[in-house]
Design an enzyme around this catalytic site. Structure first.
Site, short mmCIF file in Angstrom:
data_model
loop_
_atom_site.label_atom_id
_atom_site.label_comp_id
_atom_site.label_asym_id
_atom_site.label_seq_id
_atom_site.Cartn_x
_atom_site.Cartn_y
_atom_site.Cartn_z
N LYS A 80 38.04 28.27 -14.80
CA LYS A 80 38.10 29.73 -14.63
C LYS A 80 39.49 30.24 -15.01
CE LYS A 80 37.07 29.59 -10.21
NZ LYS A 80 36.96 29.78 -8.75
N LYS B 117 42.02 33.88 -14.57
CA LYS B 117 42.07 35.17 -13.87
C LYS B 117 43.28 35.99 -14.31
CE LYS B 117 39.58 33.48 -9.88
NZ LYS B 117 39.58 33.29 -8.44
N CYS C 138 37.58 27.21 3.44
CA CYS C 138 37.99 25.94 2.83
C CYS C 138 39.28 26.21 2.05
CB CYS C 138 36.87 25.40 1.93
SG CYS C 138 36.87 26.07 0.26
N ARG D 96 37.76 35.98 -15.82
CA ARG D 96 36.96 36.61 -14.76
C ARG D 96 37.27 38.11 -14.68
NH1 ARG D 96 35.08 32.84 -10.99
NH2 ARG D 96 34.67 30.88 -12.06
N CYS E 234 28.12 30.20 0.95
CA CYS E 234 29.03 29.43 0.10
C CYS E 234 28.79 27.93 0.28
CB CYS E 234 30.48 29.76 0.42
SG CYS E 234 31.58 28.78 -0.60
N ARG F 271 27.30 38.44 -9.32
CA ARG F 271 28.60 39.11 -9.21
C ARG F 271 28.78 39.99 -10.44
NH1 ARG F 271 33.21 34.81 -9.12
NH2 ARG F 271 32.68 34.54 -6.92
N CYS G 294 39.72 31.70 -1.58
CA CYS G 294 39.08 32.92 -2.10
C CYS G 294 39.55 34.18 -1.38
CB CYS G 294 37.57 32.80 -1.99
SG CYS G 294 36.92 31.41 -2.92
N CYS H 171 37.15 35.33 3.43
CA CYS H 171 36.22 35.04 2.32
C CYS H 171 34.80 34.99 2.86
CB CYS H 171 36.59 33.72 1.67
SG CYS H 171 36.18 32.31 2.73
FE1 SRM Z 1 36.29 32.10 -4.99
C1 SRM Z 1 34.46 29.37 -5.61
C2 SRM Z 1 33.69 33.48 -3.40
C3 SRM Z 1 37.92 35.03 -5.01
C4 SRM Z 1 39.23 30.46 -5.67
N1 SRM Z 1 34.38 31.53 -4.64
C5 SRM Z 1 33.81 30.36 -5.02
C6 SRM Z 1 32.32 30.34 -4.78
C7 SRM Z 1 31.64 30.87 -5.99
C8 SRM Z 1 31.71 29.01 -4.32
C9 SRM Z 1 31.15 28.13 -5.40
O1 SRM Z 1 31.89 27.73 -6.33
O2 SRM Z 1 29.97 27.82 -5.33
C10 SRM Z 1 32.28 31.37 -3.61
C11 SRM Z 1 30.97 32.11 -3.44
C12 SRM Z 1 30.73 32.43 -2.00
C13 SRM Z 1 29.59 33.34 -1.79
O3 SRM Z 1 28.58 32.89 -1.20
O4 SRM Z 1 29.66 34.50 -2.17
C14 SRM Z 1 33.51 32.19 -3.90
N2 SRM Z 1 35.82 33.92 -4.44
C15 SRM Z 1 34.74 34.29 -3.72
C16 SRM Z 1 34.84 35.73 -3.27
C17 SRM Z 1 33.51 36.45 -3.21
C18 SRM Z 1 35.53 35.79 -1.90
C19 SRM Z 1 35.42 37.09 -1.16
O5 SRM Z 1 35.01 37.04 0.00
O6 SRM Z 1 35.75 38.15 -1.70
C20 SRM Z 1 35.82 36.26 -4.33
C21 SRM Z 1 35.13 36.74 -5.57
C22 SRM Z 1 36.09 37.16 -6.61
C23 SRM Z 1 35.48 37.87 -7.79
O7 SRM Z 1 34.98 38.96 -7.58
O8 SRM Z 1 35.58 37.34 -8.89
C24 SRM Z 1 36.60 35.00 -4.64
N3 SRM Z 1 38.20 32.64 -5.38
C25 SRM Z 1 38.69 33.90 -5.20
C26 SRM Z 1 40.13 33.87 -5.19
C27 SRM Z 1 41.04 35.07 -4.95
C28 SRM Z 1 41.38 35.80 -6.20
O9 SRM Z 1 40.96 35.45 -7.30
O10 SRM Z 1 42.11 36.78 -6.07
C29 SRM Z 1 40.51 32.55 -5.35
C30 SRM Z 1 41.94 32.00 -5.30
C31 SRM Z 1 42.72 32.31 -6.53
C32 SRM Z 1 42.51 31.26 -7.54
O11 SRM Z 1 41.55 31.35 -8.30
O12 SRM Z 1 43.28 30.29 -7.54
C33 SRM Z 1 39.28 31.78 -5.48
N4 SRM Z 1 36.74 30.19 -5.62
C34 SRM Z 1 38.02 29.71 -5.79
C35 SRM Z 1 37.93 28.30 -6.10
C36 SRM Z 1 39.12 27.36 -6.41
C37 SRM Z 1 39.45 27.38 -7.87
C38 SRM Z 1 40.41 26.31 -8.27
O13 SRM Z 1 41.40 26.61 -8.92
O14 SRM Z 1 40.16 25.14 -7.93
C39 SRM Z 1 36.57 27.97 -6.07
C40 SRM Z 1 35.94 26.59 -6.31
C41 SRM Z 1 35.82 26.24 -7.75
O15 SRM Z 1 36.05 27.04 -8.66
O16 SRM Z 1 35.48 25.09 -7.98
C42 SRM Z 1 35.86 29.18 -5.76
FE1 SF4 Z 2 33.68 29.39 -0.12
FE2 SF4 Z 2 36.00 28.18 0.25
FE3 SF4 Z 2 35.84 30.30 -1.34
FE4 SF4 Z 2 35.62 30.62 1.24
S1 SF4 Z 2 37.43 29.83 0.21
S2 SF4 Z 2 34.24 31.53 -0.30
S3 SF4 Z 2 34.57 28.78 1.87
S4 SF4 Z 2 34.89 28.37 -1.72
#
Ligand code: SRM
Ligand code: SF4
Length: 575
Positions: free
Chosen positions: A228, A230, A495, A163, A456, A94, A499, A450
C-alpha cells in the site's frame, strides 16, 4: 530473483532492481498481481459461485484493489464452527474520496446504499473516507452500481496502490484551502490504475477484445506497488491529517497568501508486528521543497522509486520506510532528483501547532459556515445516544450543506451560505448535534479508535467498541487531578498495525490479546514525535491504575504549558 522473473524484467526493460531484490523470492501476492489480467483474476466467477459466501483465494487479494475486503463476523465464528457452518462472510467497501468530500446528494445516496446493502452504519475512517460493512457477496455489484449512479467509486481504496489521498479538512482555517484541496484530487487521479477491470466486473462494461492503449499503465505496469502507498497533505499550522505518517507527506507552503509549493516528506508508516524487531513505526523525513508546478512529478517519481526498489519478497518489510533503509534518505533523494530531472530546494520553514478538529460553528474568509460535529470513532448511526444518521440525512436533504470528513473521524457540515445557516442550525439544534458535540469531554473529542472487532480479521483486541467505555472510566481520573480540560491525544488500536494512528498519540493503546493492551506514551501533540512503549499487556484495571499514577505526577510537576506527551517524554521515556 528467479531466472524467470529476471527474464520478464529484461523484456520489460525495467530498471534495477526490478521485480525483486537479489536473492529474494517473490511473495505469493506478486504472482497474483502479475497473473491477474489487469486485476480481473477470476472475480466474475467468484462472484457467481453459490457454494460459498467467500471468494476464490487469489480473488480475495485482488478485490482489495477494487476497494473491498472479504471479512467475516468474528463474534459469530465459534457458533458457526460449532454448527459446522462456514464463517459468516461479508464484504467491506471503502470509497475513494480524495480529501474526504461529499455533496449533499452524495450523502443522501450513501445513506440509502448503507441501509439497502450493509449493516446500515456509516463509518468515517482515519483517512477521511467512508466504509460500509456487512455487505453480502450478492450485494456487492448492486452497491457499486448504486455508488456509481452517485458518481462515487471505490477504485484503489485498498490494495498495493496509492490509497485515499488525505488533505487538511477545515476550509475555515486557510484562505487557500480549496487550492490545496484540489491537489488531493489531482494526485488521486494521477495515481489511479489504468485497468478498466473495475468497470467490467462491477458495472458490466464490455471488455474490449484487444488490450488497448487505455490499459497501458506506465506507473503500475502489471506488478503494481510492493505494498500500500499513502499520501497526505497538510496546511500548517494544523496537522489534522497526521501528514508525517504517510509514505509521502506534502506540507503546504504559503507566502503572501499564495500557495507557492510544498515541503515534501517521505517514508512515514505506523505499523509494526509484535515480536518482529525488524518492523517499526516511522515518521516521514522532510526531503526538500517543490514548487506547485513540480509537485505532481515529484510525487509520481517517489511512487516509481518505491515500485522499483521496494521489497517484493517480505510484505512486512515492503513499505517505503523500509526501502529508505536500503537506499538511505540521501539515496532516495538522489534517485528522486534523477527521475524528476530537477533538484529539490531547501526545506521552507513551517510550524505545526495542533492536530485537532475545531468543533462547532466556524466561518471562513468568504463568509461560509462550517459545523464540525463530534462523531465517536467515526460511527454514524442512530442509537440511544442520538439520531445522528437521521440528522445528517435531513441536513443533506436540504441541499444546503456539503460534507467533509476529517482525519480524526469526524464530519464537517460544510460550505453553508450565510442565508442558509438558520435552516441548518435549526436541524443541528433539533437533533441536538450541538449539545452532543459540546458535551463530549476534551479527552473523548481528541481520541481515535480503529475498527477492530467484529469485522477486522487482524484484531487482537477491541478498539472502537471498547474505547468509549474506557474513556468513561478515565475521565474521572483526569477530573481528580484537575486535568479534565487537557486536550490529550489518546488513540487505541486493536493490533500494532496502527490504523487509529496509536503510535502517533500522546497516549497510545495497542492491543496484544483480548482485553490487553500495551501502553505507549511520549508522542507529541502536533504529530512530529512518535510515542514509546511504557508498559506491556495491561488489562483494564492496570490501565486505570497506571494512568492515575501518571496523571498525578503530570498534574503536580509539569511546566507551564507543557503537554502530557512532552512531559511523559521528558519524565519517563528519556529518563
Ligand atoms: Fe488500516 C489493514 C482499517 C487506516 C495501517 N486496516 C486494515 C484492515 C483492512 C484489515 C485487513 O487488512 O484485513 C482494517 C479493516 C477493518 C474493518 O473491519 O473495517 C483496516 N485502516 C482501517 C481504518 C478503517 C481504521 C479506522 O477505524 O478508521 C482506516 C481506513 C483508512 C482509509 O480510509 O483508507 C485505516 N491503516 C490505517 C492507518 C492510518 C492512516 O493511514 O492514516 C494505518 C497506519 C499508517 C500506515 O499505513 O502505516 C493503517 N491497516 C494498516 C496496516 C499495516 C500496514 C503496514 O505497513 O504493515 C494493515 C495491515 C496490512 O496492510 O497488512 C491495515
Ligand atoms: Fe484491524 Fe489492527 Fe487496523 Fe485495528 S489496527 S483496524 S485491529 S488491522
Amino acid at each position: 530473483m528467479s531466472e524467470q522473473n529476471q527474464n520478464i524484467d529484461e523484456e520489460l526493460g525495467l530498471p534495477l532492481p526490478r521485480r525483486g531484490n537479489k536473492g529474494e523470492v517473490l511473495s505469493p501476492v506478486e504472482r497474483i498481481k502479475t497473473a491477474s489480467d489487469g486485476l480481473r483474476g477470476t472475480l466474475k466467477e467468484s462472484l457467481t459461485s453459490q457454494l460459498t459466501g467467500a471468494l476464490y483465494e487469489d480473488d480475495q487479494s485482488l478485490i482489495k484493489f477494487h476497494g473491498m475486503y472479504q471479512q467475516d463476523d468474528r463474534d459469530r465464528r465459534e457458533e458457526r464452527t460449532a454448527k459446522k457452518l462456514e464463517w459468516l462472510f461479508s464484504y467491506m467497501i471503502r470509497l475513494r474520496l480524495p480529501g474526504g468530500f461529499l455533496t449533499p446528494e452524495q450523502w443522501v445516496a450513501l445513506h440509502e446504499v448503507a441501509g439497502k446493502h450493509s449493516t446500515g452504519t456509516i463509518k468515517i475512517t482515519t483517512r477521511q473516507t467512508v466504509q460500509l460493512h456487512g455487505i453480502l457477496k450478492s450485494h456487492i455489484k448492486p452497491t457499486i452500481s448504486d455508488f456509481n449512479l452517485a458518481k462515487l467509486d471505490s477504485i484503489a481504496a485498498c490494495g498495493d496502490v496509492n490509497r485515499n489521498v488525505t488533505c487538511s479538512a477545515h476550509p475555515n482555517e486557510s484562505e487557500i484551502h480549496e487550492e490545496v484541496f484540489a491537489f488531493a484530487d489531482k494526485i488521486s487521479v494521477m495515481a489511479l490504475p489504468k485497468t478498466r477491470s473495475y468497470y467490467e466486473i462491477w458495472l458490466d462494461e464490455e471488455k474490449l477484445a484487444e488490450k488497448t492503449e487505455t490499459e497501458d499503465d506506465p506507473l503500475y505496469q502489471d506488478r503494481y506497488l510492493p505494498r500500500k502507498f499513502k499520501i497526505g497533505i497538510a496546511i500548517p499550522p494544523n496537522n489534522d491529517v497526521d501528514v508525517l505518517t504517510n509514505d509521502v507527506g506534502l506540507i503546504a507552503v504559503i507566502e503572501n497568501n499564495k500557495l507557492i509549493g510544498f515541503n515534501i516528506a517521505a517514508g512515514g508508516g505506523l505499523s509494526s508486528t509484535h515480536g518482529n524487531p525488524n518492523t517499526y513505526a516511522r515518521l516521514a523525513t522532510v526531503l526538500g521543497f517543490v514548487t506547485v508546478e513540480q509537485t505532481l512529478k515529484a510525487v509520481y517519481e517517489v511512487i516509481t522509486t518505491q515500485r522499483d526498489y521496494g521489497n517484493r519478497s517480505d510484505r512486512k518489510l515492503a513499505r517505503l520506510k523500509y526501502t529508505i533503509d536500503r537506499l538511505t534518505v540521501e539515496g532516495l533523494k538522489e534517485e528522486l532528483e534523477k527521475r524528476c530531472g530537477f533538484k529539490l530546494a531547501e526545506i521552507k520553514p513551517y510550524r505545526f501547532t495542533s492536530r485537532k478538529d475545531h468543533y462547532g460553528w466556524k466561518k471562513n474568509h468568504q463568509g461560509k459556515w462550517y459545523f464540525t460535529l463530534f462523531l465517536e470513532n467515526g460511527r454514524v448511526l442512530d442509537d440511544e445516544l442520538g439520531a445522528m444518521k437521521t440528522a445528517l440525512l435531513e441536513i443533506a436533504k436540504t441541499g444546503k450543506a456539503n460534507f467533509r470528513f476529517t482525519g480524526n473521524q469526524n464530519v464537517i457540515i460544510a460550505d453553508v451560505m450565510e442565508a442558509d445557516k438558520p435552516a441548518i442550525e435549526k436541524l443541528v439544534k433539533e437533533f441536538k448535534l450541538d449539545e452532543h458535540t459540546a458535551n463530549a469531554g476534551a479527552l473523548r473529542k481528541n481520541a481515535i479508535a480503529c475498527v477492530a472487532f467484529n469485522t477486522c480479521p487482524l484484531a487482537l483486541a477491541e478498539a472502537q467498541r471498547y474505547l468509549p467505555t474506557l474513556i468513561d472510566k478515565i475521565e474521572p481520573l483526569l477530573a481528580k487531578h484537575g486535568l479534565q480540560d487537557d486536550e490529550i491525544i489518546l488513540r487505541m488500536t486493536g493490533c500494532p498495525n496502527g490504523c487509529g494512528r496509536s503510535p502517533a498519540a500522546e497516549i497510545g493503546f495497542v492491543g496484544t490479546a483480548y482485553g490487553q493492551y500495551n501502553l505507549h506514551i511520549g508522542g507529541d501533540r502536533e504529530g512530529e514525535r512518535l510515542n514509546t512503549k511504557y508498559k506491556d499487556n495491561l488489562n483494564e484495571e492496570e490501565i486505570l491504575t497506571t494512568l492515575d499514577e501518571l496523571f498525578e505526577v503530570y498534574a503536580k510537576e509539569r511546566n507551564s504549558g507543557e503537554t502530557f506527551g512532552d512531559f511523559s517524554q521528558r519524565k519517563w521515556i528519556l529518563n
